[in-house]
Design an enzyme around this catalytic site. Structure first.
Site, short mmCIF file in Angstrom:
data_model
loop_
_atom_site.label_atom_id
_atom_site.label_comp_id
_atom_site.label_asym_id
_atom_site.label_seq_id
_atom_site.Cartn_x
_atom_site.Cartn_y
_atom_site.Cartn_z
N GLU A 96 62.76 -13.79 -64.08
CA GLU A 96 61.79 -14.04 -64.99
C GLU A 96 60.47 -13.28 -64.88
OE1 GLU A 96 60.97 -14.77 -68.22
OE2 GLU A 96 60.98 -16.82 -68.72
N ASP A 97 59.79 -12.91 -65.92
CA ASP A 97 58.71 -11.99 -66.02
C ASP A 97 57.44 -12.77 -65.57
OD1 ASP A 97 58.54 -13.39 -68.33
OD2 ASP A 97 57.83 -11.84 -69.66
N ASP A 100 54.40 -19.76 -67.05
CA ASP A 100 53.14 -20.16 -67.61
C ASP A 100 53.25 -21.68 -67.73
OD1 ASP A 100 50.85 -19.89 -68.78
OD2 ASP A 100 51.67 -19.92 -70.85
N PHE A 149 45.70 -13.70 -70.20
CA PHE A 149 47.10 -13.15 -70.78
C PHE A 149 47.22 -11.87 -70.40
CE2 PHE A 149 49.91 -11.74 -73.90
CZ PHE A 149 50.83 -12.93 -74.12
N ARG A 162 54.64 -3.41 -73.33
CA ARG A 162 55.54 -3.55 -72.27
C ARG A 162 55.59 -2.57 -71.47
NH1 ARG A 162 58.44 -8.48 -73.47
NH2 ARG A 162 58.80 -8.89 -75.89
P1 IMP Z 1 56.35 -20.78 -70.34
O1 IMP Z 1 57.67 -21.45 -70.89
O2 IMP Z 1 55.17 -21.25 -70.88
O3 IMP Z 1 56.43 -20.92 -68.95
O4 IMP Z 1 56.31 -19.26 -70.82
C1 IMP Z 1 56.86 -18.21 -70.29
C2 IMP Z 1 57.04 -17.23 -71.20
O5 IMP Z 1 55.74 -16.93 -71.93
C3 IMP Z 1 57.17 -15.74 -70.40
O6 IMP Z 1 58.59 -15.53 -70.08
C4 IMP Z 1 56.60 -14.78 -71.36
O7 IMP Z 1 57.52 -14.32 -72.20
C5 IMP Z 1 55.45 -15.81 -72.01
N1 IMP Z 1 54.09 -15.49 -71.46
C6 IMP Z 1 53.30 -16.45 -70.80
N2 IMP Z 1 52.48 -15.92 -70.36
C7 IMP Z 1 52.17 -14.64 -70.72
C8 IMP Z 1 51.28 -13.57 -70.34
O8 IMP Z 1 50.18 -13.77 -69.89
N3 IMP Z 1 51.56 -12.29 -70.96
C9 IMP Z 1 52.78 -12.19 -71.78
N4 IMP Z 1 53.74 -13.11 -71.92
C10 IMP Z 1 53.22 -14.13 -71.16
MG MG Z 2 59.74 -14.14 -70.93
#
Ligand code: IMP
Ligand code: MG
Length: 175
Positions: A96-97, A100, A149, A162
């Site tokens: 995963e990238d 959050d 962010f 990206r």
């Molecule tokens: P989660 O479900 O809240 O953990 O969201 C994870 C996803 O939110 C990641 O795979 C990203 O696509 C996006 N995301 C969360 N924080 C960031 C950020 O700081 N920059 C870009 N994408 C983010």
């Molecule tokens: Mg993602």
């Protein structure tokens, strides 16, 4: 208009990815793995990571589950692209990238677990633990970051940035 502040340089990312790949290779010694990258954000990290792995990668594919609009989580889980092979009995490495709230990976892990893999581990490039609303903890993480962010190294703001080699904090100014 967007303004950027450098957070992590491409050089720092490169060396950390090598370090994490080494740990993964040691942990899976003698085993084979199936690598599943989470689209779109993890496309660069996945390709960098797998090229540093010294382990049998049985296959590699991508999965896509949901997307953000702007910089706030919607909480909506939309399944966009599934994998087409059977993962039962396989060691899955989910790449995963960024984590959050943890909702995306929590849901994804639940869905993949129902297919009876031997194991599922999570490897993320970035982790924002202060934003977590689930109990999700990655098995491998390159960088723990504060609640900012970020864009670059695959991560976007509304589909943009990206391609940046460095990871930058994006600040959006109304104009
Ligand atoms: P989660 O479900 O809240 O953990 O969201 C994870 C996803 O939110 C990641 O795979 C990203 O696509 C996006 N995301 C969360 N924080 C960031 C950020 O700081 N920059 C870009 N994408 C983010
Ligand atoms: Mg993602």
């Amino acid at each position: 208009m967007a303004a950027f502040d450098l957070m992590i340089s491409a050089e720092e990312i490169n060396s950390k990815v090598k370090e994490v790949a080494k740990r993964i290779s040691e942990d899976y010694k003698g085993e084979s793995i199936v690598v599943i990258g989470v689209l779109t954000g993890a496309f660069i990290f996945t390709s960098d990571l797998v090229r540093e792995l010294d382990v049998d990668v049985e296959t590699l594919d991508f999965i896509q589950v949901s997307s953000y609009s702007g910089d706030k989580s919607t909480g909506n889980f939309v399944f966009k692209k599934d994998i087409s092979f059977d993962i039962s009995g396989k060691n899955i490495l989910l790449v995963e990238d960024i984590i959050d709230t943890g909702r995306t990976l929590k849901k994804l892990c639940e869905m993949l677990s129902m297919r009876n893999p031997k194991s599922i581990k999570i490897c993320t490039a970035f982790d924002k633990p202060s934003r977590r609303v689930t109990d999700l903890v990655p098995d491998y993480n390159c960088f723990t970051i504060p609640d900012e962010f970020i864009v670059g190294y695959g991560l976007d703001y509304d589909g943009k940035y990206r391609q940046f080699k460095d990871v930058k904090i994006v600040r959006i100014k109304d104009e």
